[in-house]
Design an enzyme around this catalytic site. Structure first.
Site, short mmCIF file in Angstrom:
data_model
loop_
_atom_site.label_atom_id
_atom_site.label_comp_id
_atom_site.label_asym_id
_atom_site.label_seq_id
_atom_site.Cartn_x
_atom_site.Cartn_y
_atom_site.Cartn_z
N TYR A 166 0.76 -1.38 -0.13
CA TYR A 166 0.07 -0.02 0.07
C TYR A 166 0.85 1.34 -0.07
O TYR A 166 2.10 1.31 0.15
CB TYR A 166 -1.10 -0.17 0.98
CG TYR A 166 -0.69 0.00 2.60
CD1 TYR A 166 0.46 -0.15 2.72
CD2 TYR A 166 -1.54 -0.33 3.71
CE1 TYR A 166 0.96 -0.26 4.46
CE2 TYR A 166 -1.27 -0.51 4.93
CZ TYR A 166 -0.10 -0.34 5.19
OH TYR A 166 0.30 -0.29 6.60
N GLU A 167 0.10 2.59 -0.03
CA GLU A 167 0.78 3.59 -0.34
C GLU A 167 1.95 3.50 -1.81
O GLU A 167 2.79 4.38 -1.54
CB GLU A 167 1.60 4.07 0.84
CG GLU A 167 0.54 4.20 2.22
CD GLU A 167 -0.53 4.78 2.09
OE1 GLU A 167 -0.83 5.72 0.99
OE2 GLU A 167 -1.50 4.43 2.91
N GLY A 168 1.32 2.86 -2.70
CA GLY A 168 2.19 2.80 -3.86
C GLY A 168 3.06 1.37 -3.81
O GLY A 168 3.88 1.57 -2.62
#
Length: 594
Positions: free
Chosen positions: A440-442
């Site tokens: 997550y968060e890229g």
């Protein structure tokens, strides 16, 4: 199972001996924090809260998970009481702006507290943690009315926040998101669409939840240039800013996940929900990065914090567990077997965990001081310098620290052997929790493209040159110590190779852009290992300069530096070979052959 204890000795070493944090606060105009006694008192209280309140809820929260019922989410037993204590202690307002009820303490000090919270209970820590990105986005881009309305309650912890970005069909490709924002006569917007994977999207800890949501205006251009940012509260507010009726944003379900089960990951349905534009139309993607950069640093810290938790418990187990004899002869002849810490392979794993946890802690704390500098810089040039270095290190902090964190938690399971594979010891939970940090968060692949593509190549290697010059200059200082001279020499040589490798990638990319994607992940890991070598060289140098000669802490830092340079840093050779091999061995394979 051994209990988590905040590693205050190492945290203090990093803050006081290496970063000289109180001097940094004075130079940054943060005098209210420039008192070592105050800093240490905050660390002590944070340690108590984390170990006594949060850590006992970690395993039970994982076993119970969150409960979903008709749009409402109930967090595991004890989570709500812990959050009430968190608010009562004033922790949510710790680094908040004083104008909106915050204590105005530095981001870099908040990061130390965040590590303890995350190590003790990552799932719980995500509820207050997600609010930080919302606060920063509103602070940078919101109107004064929006700041007064939302930031005060977010900073106090009465309300929490989320980032509603991802949709079922688009994942990280936000350019194709479909959520709509229809303007209304009263200046608000009706937001309609579905968002997925929304951490802390629905829960029972706070009175209201503030969703920062990406959506498209009717006349918006296609792609990323047509995205706007809106603030959408769970509960609408009356004219006095008090909670009124329920907004039409509802949790449709929560995900059944591999890990962080105590944190609700929600599907959020917006059905003409009332929202308000943040900043200018069609600038939402730019504003989003204010949230995302804070979240990426926080995610990197999750990897580091879980490495620390796993290391502490694995170390205690390795000292206690008796199995086999040392190859060089019994070390514990009065007992049936020796403790497994005598075995080289167990030591390999423990030292890897230690090198990753302590090294990434220093990297993340240093990066946090750049956030301080960017926020408090007195002139534009200072701010730009801090911003560029921060931008360069952010994808490394997120991706590299989470890759090492996942490796470290796997080592923890391995040290426990078969006991690590069963749930009662808690080691497998660290692995499951750590796995999300790479996603997550890229994803880490996206972080790698960000580093190589945007932060290096589009920057024409300018920031890279500055950072490499910093490392080269420091190697001269470190080489004054005979113990560090060979490591300084090795690091200086690797920095030179790092530059020429980057230059060769840039040259290859002019002929074939796929070369950037093919090299990106190995390039990030290569860069991360070198930069962490720079960190460890600094820590060893500081230990020699500031700690008592022959002390346990000094010996520990020197031994771990030796291990890192001789056992871990050579991994760069494999990454270099992969980069040199180019894109052909990836892109010339016909899809039918997969």
């Amino acid at each position: 199972m051994a209990e988590y204890k905040a590693p205050l000795e190492d945290i203090r070493f990093v803050l006081h001996n290496w970063l000289k944090i109180t001097d940094h606060y004075k130079a940054s105009g943060l005098e209210e924090a420039a008192d070592q006694e105050l800093v240490d008192a905050i660390l002590e209280e944070g340690s108590k809260f984390s170990s006594e309140v949060l850590a006992p809820l970690n395993q039970t929260g994982d076993e119970e998970g969150c409960t979903f019922n008709d749009g409402e989410v109930t967090t595991p037993k004890g989570f709500k009481d812990a959050y009430e204590q968190y608010k009562a202690n004033g922790w949510p307002s710790f680094a908040g702006e004083t104008e909106y009820g915050g204590q105005g303490l530095p981001y870099s000090l908040a990061v130390a507290l965040s590590e303890m919270v995350t190590s003790s209970n990552m799932a719980w820590g995500m509820y207050p943690g997600l609010s930080q990105g919302v606060i920063e986005a509103l602070s940078a881009h919101g109107t004064e009315e929006q700041k007064q309305t939302y930031m005060t309650q977010l900073i106090s912890g009465e309300w929490t926040g989320t980032m509603c970005l991802t949709e079922p069909h688009c994942g990280s490709d936000l350019g194709i998101l479909r959520t709509k924002a229809d303007p209304q006569d009263d200046g608000s917007y009706n937001i309609t669409g579905t968002k997925i994977f929304i951490s802390a999207g629905e829960h029972d800890l706070a009175d209201n939840i503030i969703h920062l949501t990406l959506a498209r205006l009717p006349d918006a251009p296609e792609g990323t240039k047509g995205i706007s940012l809106f603030v959408v509260p769970k509960f609408n507010l009356d004219g006095n800013g008090q909670i009124a009726d329920r907004n039409t944003v509802v949790c449709g379900s929560i995900e059944h996940k591999m890990g962080i089960k105590g944190s609700s990951t929600a599907v959020m349905n917006f059905d003409s929900a009332k929202g308000f534009l943040v900043g200018e139309p069609n600038k939402g993607l730019n504003y989003m990065f204010t949230m995302m950069n804070a979240a990426r640093l926080g995610t990197g810290q999750q990897g580091q914090a879980l490495a620390e938790s796993s290391y502490q418990i694995a170390l205690a187990y390795a000292k206690d567990r008796l199995q086999m004899r040392s190859l060089s002869g019994p070390k514990n002849p009065e007992k049936a077997a020796d403790p497994i810490i005598v075995h080289p392979d167990v030591r390999r794993m423990l030292l890897s965990q230690k090198a990753y946890s302590e090294g990434c802690r220093a990297l993340l704390y240093y990066t946090a001081t750049l956030v301080d500098k960017e926020r408090t810089a007195k002139d534009t040039e200072e701010r730009v310098i801090a911003h560029k270095e921060l931008s360069f290190l952010t994808p490394i902090c997120k991706a590299f620290c989470t890759e090492l964190g996942f490796e470290a938690t796997n080592h923890g399971v391995q040290i426990f052997g078969g006991h690590g594979f069963i749930s009662e010891w808690g080691m497998e939970q660290f692995v499951r929790d750590a796995r999300i940090t790479q996603l997550y968060e890229g994803t880490n692949g996206i972080q790698s493209l960000d580093l190589l593509g945007r932060k290096v190549l589009l920057d024409r290697l300018e920031t890279l040159r500055v950072i490499q010059a910093q490392i080269k200059d420091f190697t001269k200082e470190a080489a004054k110590h005979k113990e560090l001279k060979p490591y300084a020499k090795e690091l200086k040589l690797l920095v030179k190779k790092w530059f020429f490798m980057t230059f060769n990638i840039a040259r290859s990319a002019k002929k074939d852009k796929e070369e950037v994607g093919a090299a990106a992940f190995d390039y990030l890991m290569y860069s991360g290992y070198i930069y962490l070598g720079y960190i460890w060289l600094q820590l060893a140098n500081t230990a020699l300069n500031t700690l008592e000669a022959g002390s346990k802490q000094q010996k520990s830092k020197l031994a771990t530096t030796k291990f890192y340079f001789e056992r871990i840093l050579p991994r760069v050779k494999t990454h270099a070979a992969s980069i040199k091999s180019g894109a052909d061995n990836l892109m010339d394979v016909d899809e039918d052959l997969f």
